[in-house]
Motif scaffolding. Structure first.
Motif, PDB file in Angstrom:
ATOM      1  N   GLU A  25       8.847  -8.354 -11.634  1.00  0.00           N
ATOM      2  CA  GLU A  25      10.223  -7.919 -11.876  1.00  0.00           C
ATOM      3  C   GLU A  25      10.462  -7.637 -13.359  1.00  0.00           C
ATOM      4  O   GLU A  25      11.109  -6.648 -13.728  1.00  0.00           O
ATOM      5  N   ILE A  26       9.931  -8.512 -14.223  1.00  0.00           N
ATOM      6  CA  ILE A  26      10.136  -8.339 -15.660  1.00  0.00           C
ATOM      7  C   ILE A  26       9.438  -7.075 -16.161  1.00  0.00           C
ATOM      8  O   ILE A  26      10.003  -6.307 -16.952  1.00  0.00           O
ATOM      9  N   CYS A  27       8.213  -6.836 -15.706  1.00  0.00           N
ATOM     10  CA  CYS A  27       7.493  -5.629 -16.146  1.00  0.00           C
ATOM     11  C   CYS A  27       8.248  -4.363 -15.742  1.00  0.00           C
ATOM     12  O   CYS A  27       8.384  -3.429 -16.534  1.00  0.00           O
ATOM     13  N   LEU A  28       8.742  -4.321 -14.530  1.00  0.00           N
ATOM     14  CA  LEU A  28       9.500  -3.152 -14.083  1.00  0.00           C
ATOM     15  C   LEU A  28      10.783  -2.988 -14.898  1.00  0.00           C
ATOM     16  O   LEU A  28      11.162  -1.879 -15.281  1.00  0.00           O
ATOM     17  N   ARG A  29      11.426  -4.104 -15.189  1.00  0.00           N
ATOM     18  CA  ARG A  29      12.682  -4.050 -15.957  1.00  0.00           C
ATOM     19  C   ARG A  29      12.422  -3.573 -17.384  1.00  0.00           C
ATOM     20  O   ARG A  29      13.186  -2.782 -17.941  1.00  0.00           O
ATOM     21  N   GLN A  30      11.328  -4.034 -17.980  1.00  0.00           N
ATOM     22  CA  GLN A  30      11.013  -3.633 -19.350  1.00  0.00           C
ATOM     23  C   GLN A  30      10.743  -2.135 -19.442  1.00  0.00           C
ATOM     24  O   GLN A  30      11.137  -1.489 -20.423  1.00  0.00           O
ATOM     25  N   ARG A  31      10.096  -1.583 -18.451  1.00  0.00           N
ATOM     26  CA  ARG A  31       9.795  -0.160 -18.502  1.00  0.00           C
ATOM     27  C   ARG A  31      11.046   0.688 -18.332  1.00  0.00           C
ATOM     28  O   ARG A  31      11.091   1.839 -18.780  1.00  0.00           O
ATOM     29  N   GLN A  32      12.064   0.123 -17.717  1.00  0.00           N
ATOM     30  CA  GLN A  32      13.352   0.811 -17.653  1.00  0.00           C
ATOM     31  C   GLN A  32      14.089   0.700 -18.987  1.00  0.00           C
ATOM     32  O   GLN A  32      14.702   1.666 -19.452  1.00  0.00           O
ATOM     33  N   LEU A  33      14.013  -0.478 -19.600  1.00  0.00           N
ATOM     34  CA  LEU A  33      14.736  -0.713 -20.848  1.00  0.00           C
ATOM     35  C   LEU A  33      14.103  -0.005 -22.035  1.00  0.00           C
ATOM     36  O   LEU A  33      14.798   0.514 -22.914  1.00  0.00           O
ATOM     37  N   LEU A  34      12.770   0.005 -22.071  1.00  0.00           N
ATOM     38  CA  LEU A  34      12.076   0.560 -23.229  1.00  0.00           C
ATOM     39  C   LEU A  34      10.749   1.172 -22.771  1.00  0.00           C
ATOM     40  O   LEU A  34       9.701   0.529 -22.861  1.00  0.00           O
TER      41      LEU A  34
END
Length: 362
Positions: A25-34
């Motif tokens: 979940e964190i990896c997917l979220r990071q790629r959306q954020l930055l």
């Protein structure tokens, strides 16, 4: 695939299901954020001073010198370091996304020295592409309305005010020279300022604290409703004063349950986890997890922890990281922890840092 990744991590890396799911979940979220971009850069400025040293601390910080002249001399070197970084930005067309002033405790500097530090950073490094300017103001015992006004005036839009615990007995035990009320006053000052985003940190496993103590601190932070919450699990390194001692009354199972409670507390405030990292000697082999409300995640934290972006380090004990084109290797330069070694060798160190970009042999 994203759907298969948690099971892959469980099967091949023996991760518990919850951790495997959280990582995904964190990896997917990071790629959306930055999204990964070769020329997006984070800049870290390290100020290696604190008013006192916490008993659990392993950072190479010293007690801030009281003499104004010594503080100003140190900032002369920081400015020199900044200017060499400005040259790198221009030479390699690097786009600065985030600037972070940490430490130590940058606000431990005098009013005059701190104002100069913030002004220098704004003048040299707040380039058009910068989206966030963060200052670590973690210690309420060296926070002031005057320093806050300087930060507002120079464009700081993120600030950390970190109690670590909401129990005076623990603050005293770990060597902090402020009270919980001091934290509340500092937090209130920031909330009534023009600085948009506020982060708070708590640590699970501080000396003498029970599980109920930690829950009470988390509940207290929930009542304040900050924009970010970072839940740390106590990590001891060999340079920490209490390394090797029986520092915590919590079991690994206690710590795991409290980390979960931290996640529940963050969720109740509308936050999602967006970065994590682990360290050696960590209670329960757990992790430090950062949570953020919508639109308030720290870009710099993603850049630094995930090592997919260039990070330029300024100051003692800072790190410069340059990911390589193959996506699997990293060139890195750590500035000396000792202030005298840093100031005495700054031109040579700046040259070594430049070679990370020039693909030359050091």
């Amino acid at each position: 695939s994203c759907d298969e990744l948690p099971q892959y991590l469980e099967r091949h890396y023996l991760l518990p299901h919850g951790q495997a799911q959280l990582l995904t979940e964190i990896c997917l979220r990071q790629r959306q954020l930055l999204p990964a971009a070769e020329k997006q850069v984070g800049i870290y400025i390290g100020i290696p001073f604190c008013p006192t040293r916490c008993s659990y601390c392993s950072f190479p910080s010293g007690i801030v010198p009281l003499e104004e002249e010594l503080q100003q001399k140190f900032l002369n070197f920081i400015e020199q370091d900044m200017l060499t970084v400005v040259q790198l930005l221009s030479m390699y067309s690097l786009n600065v996304t985030a600037v972070y002033i940490g430490g130590g405790t940058p606000t431990s500097l005098s009013e005059t020295a701190f104002a100069r530090l913030i002004a220098l950073t704004a003048r040299h490094l707040l380039l058009p592409g910068v989206r966030e300017f963060t200052v670590e103001a973690g210690r309420p015992d060296c926070f002031s309305a005057e320093k806050l006004k300087v930060m507002e005036a120079c464009g700081v839009n993120r600030i950390s005010v970190n109690p670590q615990t909401l129990h005076d007995k623990t603050l005293k035990a770990i060597g902090r020279s402020h009270t919980v009320q001091d934290f509340y006053r500092s937090y209130d000052l920031v909330r009534h300022s023009g600085i948009k985003t506020v982060n708070t940190d708590l640590i699970i496993g501080l000396p003498g604290e029970t599980a109920d103590d930690v829950r009470a601190s988390l509940d207290g932070i929930r009542a304040l409703a900050p924009d970010n919450l970072t839940v740390h699990t106590l990590t001891l390194k060999k340079s920490a004063p209490i390394f090797g001692a029986q520092f915590s009354s919590l079991t690994a199972e206690d710590a795991e349950a409290l980390v979960a409670y931290g996640g529940e507390t963050a969720a109740a405030m509308g936050m999602l986890p967006y970065y994590l990292y682990r360290q050696h000697y960590m209670l329960g082999n757990l992790a430090n997890i950062g949570y953020a409300a919508s639109g308030s995640a720290s870009l710099y934290n993603i850049q630094m922890m995930e090592e997919r972006h260039v990070v330029l380090g300024i100051g003692p004990a800072s790190a410069t990281k340059v990911p390589q084109a193959d996506g699997h290797h990293l060139k890195k330069l750590n500035m000396p922890k000792d202030i005298g070694t840093y100031t005495g060798n700054l031109p040579q160190l700046a040259h070594k840092r430049s070679l990370l970009f020039a693909d030359e042999e050091e």
